[in-house]
Design a protein around this motif. Structure first.
Motif, PDB file in Angstrom:
ATOM      1  N   LEU A 188       0.816  -1.218   0.000  1.00 55.65           N
ATOM      2  CA  LEU A 188       0.000   0.000   0.000  1.00 55.65           C
ATOM      3  C   LEU A 188       0.850   1.269   0.000  1.00 55.65           C
ATOM      4  CD1 LEU A 188      -2.657  -1.076   2.671  1.00 55.65           C
ATOM      5  CD2 LEU A 188      -3.049  -0.837   0.206  1.00 55.65           C
ATOM      6  N   SER A 189       2.174   1.111   0.087  1.00 53.55           N
ATOM      7  CA  SER A 189       3.093   2.254   0.190  1.00 53.55           C
ATOM      8  C   SER A 189       2.714   3.160   1.360  1.00 53.55           C
ATOM      9  CB  SER A 189       3.107   3.057  -1.124  1.00 53.55           C
ATOM     10  OG  SER A 189       3.525   2.249  -2.201  1.00 53.55           O
ATOM     11  N   SER A 190       2.377   2.535   2.470  1.00 54.94           N
ATOM     12  CA  SER A 190       1.926   3.285   3.649  1.00 54.94           C
ATOM     13  C   SER A 190       3.068   4.083   4.267  1.00 54.94           C
ATOM     14  CB  SER A 190       1.360   2.320   4.692  1.00 54.94           C
ATOM     15  OG  SER A 190       0.276   1.589   4.164  1.00 54.94           O
ATOM     16  N   LYS A 191       2.728   5.269   4.754  1.00 53.13           N
ATOM     17  CA  LYS A 191       3.708   6.118   5.440  1.00 53.13           C
ATOM     18  C   LYS A 191       3.155   6.674   6.749  1.00 53.13           C
ATOM     19  CE  LYS A 191       6.303   7.577   1.328  1.00 53.13           C
ATOM     20  NZ  LYS A 191       5.622   6.649   0.401  1.00 53.13           N
ATOM     21  N   ARG A 192       1.951   7.228   6.692  1.00 51.29           N
ATOM     22  CA  ARG A 192       1.345   7.832   7.883  1.00 51.29           C
ATOM     23  C   ARG A 192       0.116   7.003   8.266  1.00 51.29           C
ATOM     24  NH1 ARG A 192       2.587  11.569   4.333  1.00 51.29           N
ATOM     25  NH2 ARG A 192       0.436  11.739   3.602  1.00 51.29           N
ATOM     26  N   ILE A 193       0.201   6.360   9.414  1.00 52.55           N
ATOM     27  CA  ILE A 193      -0.796   5.351   9.783  1.00 52.55           C
ATOM     28  C   ILE A 193      -1.560   5.755  11.036  1.00 52.55           C
ATOM     29  CG2 ILE A 193      -1.123   2.954  10.519  1.00 52.55           C
ATOM     30  CD1 ILE A 193       1.362   2.230   8.896  1.00 52.55           C
ATOM     31  N   ALA A 194      -2.873   5.614  10.964  1.00 52.77           N
ATOM     32  CA  ALA A 194      -3.724   5.731  12.149  1.00 52.77           C
ATOM     33  C   ALA A 194      -4.057   4.321  12.620  1.00 52.77           C
ATOM     34  CB  ALA A 194      -5.005   6.490  11.824  1.00 52.77           C
ATOM     35  N   LEU A 195      -3.834   4.071  13.896  1.00 52.74           N
ATOM     36  CA  LEU A 195      -4.114   2.762  14.477  1.00 52.74           C
ATOM     37  C   LEU A 195      -5.361   2.873  15.347  1.00 52.74           C
ATOM     38  CD1 LEU A 195      -3.426  -0.174  15.240  1.00 52.74           C
ATOM     39  CD2 LEU A 195      -1.903   0.749  17.011  1.00 52.74           C
ATOM     40  N   PHE A 196      -6.408   2.151  14.971  1.00 55.04           N
ATOM     41  CA  PHE A 196      -7.648   2.113  15.740  1.00 55.04           C
ATOM     42  C   PHE A 196      -7.683   0.798  16.515  1.00 55.04           C
ATOM     43  CE2 PHE A 196      -8.358   4.876  12.164  1.00 55.04           C
ATOM     44  CZ  PHE A 196      -9.136   5.912  12.663  1.00 55.04           C
TER      45      PHE A 196
ATOM     46  N   TYR B 150      -4.022  15.145  10.372  1.00 54.08           N
ATOM     47  CA  TYR B 150      -2.822  14.306  10.242  1.00 54.08           C
ATOM     48  C   TYR B 150      -2.526  13.862   8.806  1.00 54.08           C
ATOM     49  CZ  TYR B 150      -2.215  13.779  15.295  1.00 54.08           C
ATOM     50  OH  TYR B 150      -1.970  14.006  16.631  1.00 54.08           O
ATOM     51  N   ARG B 151      -3.512  13.894   7.945  1.00 57.73           N
ATOM     52  CA  ARG B 151      -3.341  13.449   6.558  1.00 57.73           C
ATOM     53  C   ARG B 151      -2.807  12.011   6.488  1.00 57.73           C
ATOM     54  NH1 ARG B 151      -1.083  18.749   3.194  1.00 57.73           N
ATOM     55  NH2 ARG B 151      -2.803  20.143   3.792  1.00 57.73           N
ATOM     56  N   PHE B 152      -3.510  11.121   7.127  1.00 58.37           N
ATOM     57  CA  PHE B 152      -3.138   9.705   7.106  1.00 58.37           C
ATOM     58  C   PHE B 152      -3.326   9.136   5.703  1.00 58.37           C
ATOM     59  CE2 PHE B 152      -4.709  10.247  11.554  1.00 58.37           C
ATOM     60  CZ  PHE B 152      -3.508   9.989  12.202  1.00 58.37           C
ATOM     61  N   ASP B 153      -2.521   8.125   5.373  1.00 60.42           N
ATOM     62  CA  ASP B 153      -2.752   7.407   4.121  1.00 60.42           C
ATOM     63  C   ASP B 153      -3.266   5.990   4.372  1.00 60.42           C
ATOM     64  OD1 ASP B 153      -0.369   5.722   4.571  1.00 60.42           O
ATOM     65  OD2 ASP B 153       0.781   7.476   3.941  1.00 60.42           O
ATOM     66  N   THR B 154      -3.159   5.525   5.629  1.00 66.95           N
ATOM     67  CA  THR B 154      -3.582   4.159   5.941  1.00 66.95           C
ATOM     68  C   THR B 154      -4.208   4.105   7.329  1.00 66.95           C
ATOM     69  OG1 THR B 154      -1.736   3.292   4.629  1.00 66.95           O
ATOM     70  CG2 THR B 154      -2.841   1.751   6.128  1.00 66.95           C
ATOM     71  N   PHE B 155      -5.298   3.367   7.424  1.00 68.44           N
ATOM     72  CA  PHE B 155      -5.912   3.071   8.717  1.00 68.44           C
ATOM     73  C   PHE B 155      -5.726   1.581   9.000  1.00 68.44           C
ATOM     74  CE2 PHE B 155      -9.484   6.503   8.307  1.00 68.44           C
ATOM     75  CZ  PHE B 155      -8.544   7.507   8.510  1.00 68.44           C
ATOM     76  N   ILE B 156      -5.171   1.256  10.154  1.00 68.48           N
ATOM     77  CA  ILE B 156      -5.174  -0.124  10.640  1.00 68.48           C
ATOM     78  C   ILE B 156      -6.222  -0.198  11.737  1.00 68.48           C
ATOM     79  CG2 ILE B 156      -3.880  -1.952  11.804  1.00 68.48           C
ATOM     80  CD1 ILE B 156      -1.319  -0.774  10.645  1.00 68.48           C
ATOM     81  N   ALA B 157      -7.191  -1.072  11.572  1.00 67.63           N
ATOM     82  CA  ALA B 157      -8.235  -1.253  12.581  1.00 67.63           C
ATOM     83  C   ALA B 157      -8.134  -2.668  13.114  1.00 67.63           C
ATOM     84  CB  ALA B 157      -9.613  -1.008  11.975  1.00 67.63           C
ATOM     85  N   ILE B 158      -7.787  -2.793  14.389  1.00 65.24           N
ATOM     86  CA  ILE B 158      -7.630  -4.113  14.989  1.00 65.24           C
ATOM     87  C   ILE B 158      -8.497  -4.198  16.238  1.00 65.24           C
ATOM     88  CG2 ILE B 158      -5.479  -3.330  16.113  1.00 65.24           C
ATOM     89  CD1 ILE B 158      -4.577  -6.316  15.956  1.00 65.24           C
TER      90      ILE B 158
ATOM     91  N   PRO C 237     -15.892   9.843   0.568  1.00 66.21           N
ATOM     92  CA  PRO C 237     -14.988   9.523   1.684  1.00 66.21           C
ATOM     93  C   PRO C 237     -13.547   9.887   1.353  1.00 66.21           C
ATOM     94  CG  PRO C 237     -16.431   7.672   1.160  1.00 66.21           C
ATOM     95  CD  PRO C 237     -16.552   8.653   0.038  1.00 66.21           C
ATOM     96  N   GLY C 238     -12.693   9.807   2.360  1.00 68.09           N
ATOM     97  CA  GLY C 238     -11.275  10.045   2.146  1.00 68.09           C
ATOM     98  C   GLY C 238     -10.650   8.926   1.326  1.00 68.09           C
ATOM     99  N   HIS C 239      -9.350   9.046   1.090  1.00 69.90           N
ATOM    100  CA  HIS C 239      -8.646   8.077   0.247  1.00 69.90           C
ATOM    101  C   HIS C 239      -7.776   7.122   1.060  1.00 69.90           C
ATOM    102  CE1 HIS C 239      -9.989  10.176  -3.336  1.00 69.90           C
ATOM    103  NE2 HIS C 239      -9.594  11.320  -2.792  1.00 69.90           N
ATOM    104  N   GLU C 240      -7.943   7.108   2.359  1.00 62.36           N
ATOM    105  CA  GLU C 240      -7.126   6.234   3.195  1.00 62.36           C
ATOM    106  C   GLU C 240      -7.402   4.758   2.891  1.00 62.36           C
ATOM    107  OE1 GLU C 240      -8.257   9.990   5.413  1.00 62.36           O
ATOM    108  OE2 GLU C 240      -9.354   8.395   4.363  1.00 62.36           O
ATOM    109  N   ALA C 241      -6.345   3.974   2.835  1.00 63.20           N
ATOM    110  CA  ALA C 241      -6.508   2.519   2.750  1.00 63.20           C
ATOM    111  C   ALA C 241      -6.871   1.997   4.135  1.00 63.20           C
ATOM    112  CB  ALA C 241      -5.214   1.871   2.268  1.00 63.20           C
ATOM    113  N   ILE C 242      -7.687   0.954   4.178  1.00 66.07           N
ATOM    114  CA  ILE C 242      -8.064   0.342   5.451  1.00 66.07           C
ATOM    115  C   ILE C 242      -7.577  -1.100   5.485  1.00 66.07           C
ATOM    116  CG2 ILE C 242      -9.963  -0.402   6.940  1.00 66.07           C
ATOM    117  CD1 ILE C 242     -11.602   1.918   5.961  1.00 66.07           C
ATOM    118  N   VAL C 243      -6.843  -1.427   6.538  1.00 67.31           N
ATOM    119  CA  VAL C 243      -6.457  -2.810   6.811  1.00 67.31           C
ATOM    120  C   VAL C 243      -7.228  -3.239   8.052  1.00 67.31           C
ATOM    121  CG1 VAL C 243      -4.582  -4.412   7.291  1.00 67.31           C
ATOM    122  CG2 VAL C 243      -4.160  -2.392   5.861  1.00 67.31           C
ATOM    123  N   ALA C 244      -8.167  -4.144   7.871  1.00 67.72           N
ATOM    124  CA  ALA C 244      -9.032  -4.587   8.970  1.00 67.72           C
ATOM    125  C   ALA C 244      -8.515  -5.898   9.542  1.00 67.72           C
ATOM    126  CB  ALA C 244     -10.465  -4.755   8.477  1.00 67.72           C
TER     127      ALA C 244
END
Length: 385
Positions: free
Chosen positions: A37-45, A94-102, A139-146
């Protein structure tokens, strides 16, 4: 197009874009997924306590240590509109590019809700209410990894997020094709530490997803195949939970069964059981998996004439009648110390008529093949009282 043959549509369309990886240890694929995903800035939920107590924190942090991470862990069960707005305010700069939801369904739904809101200027709860029930927003363009840590919600495979509005006693869905997660890492080993009660209640929710998807108006041959596989595995897993030597095998079966149920209802959505459960959870705090299962056998009875293949469904559930299903569910709940009657949760009989009137959630009750009346819903509520 050719005419239908033997009741099967000439062309059944099924679509789900989520790239799912299932199996014990699949959690370790996270590094590879983030690189793709070329992730750089990640939000962790994640959950504030469950993330650590489940061992997920110890497993996950080494995999993402080289990334810029901001953690959002104040996510309650059944997140309210106010919770979504608060995290939106914290996250929007924050301009995240990826959300990790665990976590469980509430955590996964929160990540999707924040993606839905991330490109919007929301200043109040009313602003958020305006996008609910419509797809007329971007919606935003953030990738989501569930990464689910329970086997029940199916949120890792759907394009909607459940949000509750406790002030107005309502349950909403934020729904948009962009809310499908990009990846789902479904690792049953993350569920091995769950309590018996949580494993049972989440498994019951998944069972309802599978069964309701089987009879839902939008079901087709493909989705029904997922339903049957899911229901069968879930029931096997639920029974295995009560045998200590089968603890891990039980949760493997529940995980894979829930995944199949998720594929089924991501196409069809749920029906009357879920519609009737929402006011029970809002009014009395009845756990979702319990609330949806309370009415499952009763709704099955009404839907019998509309089943595509009654024998196939009954074989998957290992029953001969709706009453058998009720007895099987009650037995599982009893062994787990779970009550199955409304009176056990502080519901007053005089309130049943008012509850019945609140059960007609658009997109759920009208997705049931048999269109129940308020009187019939009231009758079901009295039956499970």
């Amino acid at each position: 197009m050719e005419p239908p043959r033997n009741g099967v549509k000439a062309m059944d369309v099924y679509y789900n874009p989520v790239r799912a990886i299932w199996g014990p240890g699949s959690f370790a694929k996270l590094e590879e997924v983030l690189e793709s995903l070329s992730s750089k800035r990640i939000a962790l939920f994640c959950g504030s306590r469950s993330f650590k107590e489940s061992g997920c924190e110890e497993k996950l942090l080494p995999l993402i240590s080289r990334y810029k991470i901001v953690r959002f862990d104040r996510i309650p069960s059944h997140p309210d509109i106010s919770d979504v707005l608060e995290i939106h305010r914290q996250a929007k700069n924050y301009r995240f590019d990826t959300f990790i939801a665990i976590g469980g369904g509430s955590v996964l739904d929160m990540a999707k809700a924040i993606k839905a809101a991330s490109s919007l200027d929301l200043n109040s709860e009313e602003d958020l209410r305006k996008i609910i029930g419509t797809s007329d927003f971007q919606p935003g363009h953030e990738a989501i990894v569930a990464i689910p840590t329970t086997s029940g919600s199916g949120s890792e495979l759907t394009k909607w997020a459940t949000v509750w509005d406790k002030d107005n006693q309502k349950k909403y869905s934020i729904d948009h094709p962009a809310l499908y997660p990009d990846f789902a890492l479904v690792d049953p080993s993350l569920t091995y530490s769950l309590t018996l009660r949580t494993s049972v209640t989440s498994g019951l929710d998944a069972l309802c997803h599978a069964v309701e998807a089987y009879w839902a108006k939008e079901s087709n041959e493909c989705s029904r195949a997922f339903s049957l596989t899911g229901a069968s595995r879930i029931l096997v897993g639920l029974e295995q939970l009560f045998h200590q030597e089968l603890k891990e095998e039980a949760r493997n079966n529940l995980s894979l069964g829930s995944l199949n149920a998720g594929y089924a209802f991501s196409h069809t959505r749920t029906t009357a059981c879920h519609a009737m459960a929402y006011p029970l959870t809002l009014r009395y705090g009845i756990e979702h998996g319990i609330a949806v299962t309370m009415t499952l056998a009763s709704i099955l009875l009404y839907n019998l004439p509309y089943l595509n293949d009654q024998k196939a469904l009954f074989a998957a559930l290992k029953i001969d009648s709706p009453n058998d299903l009720q007895e099987r569910v009650n037995s599982i709940c009893s062994r787990a110390g779970i009550k199955t009657k409304l009176r056990d949760y502080g519901v007053n009989k005089e309130e049943l008529a008012a509850i019945a009137a609140e059960c007609f959630t658009k997109g759920r009750m009208d997705n049931n093949p048999y269109l129940l009346t308020v009187e019939e819903v009231n009758h079901i509520l009295h039956h499970i009282y």
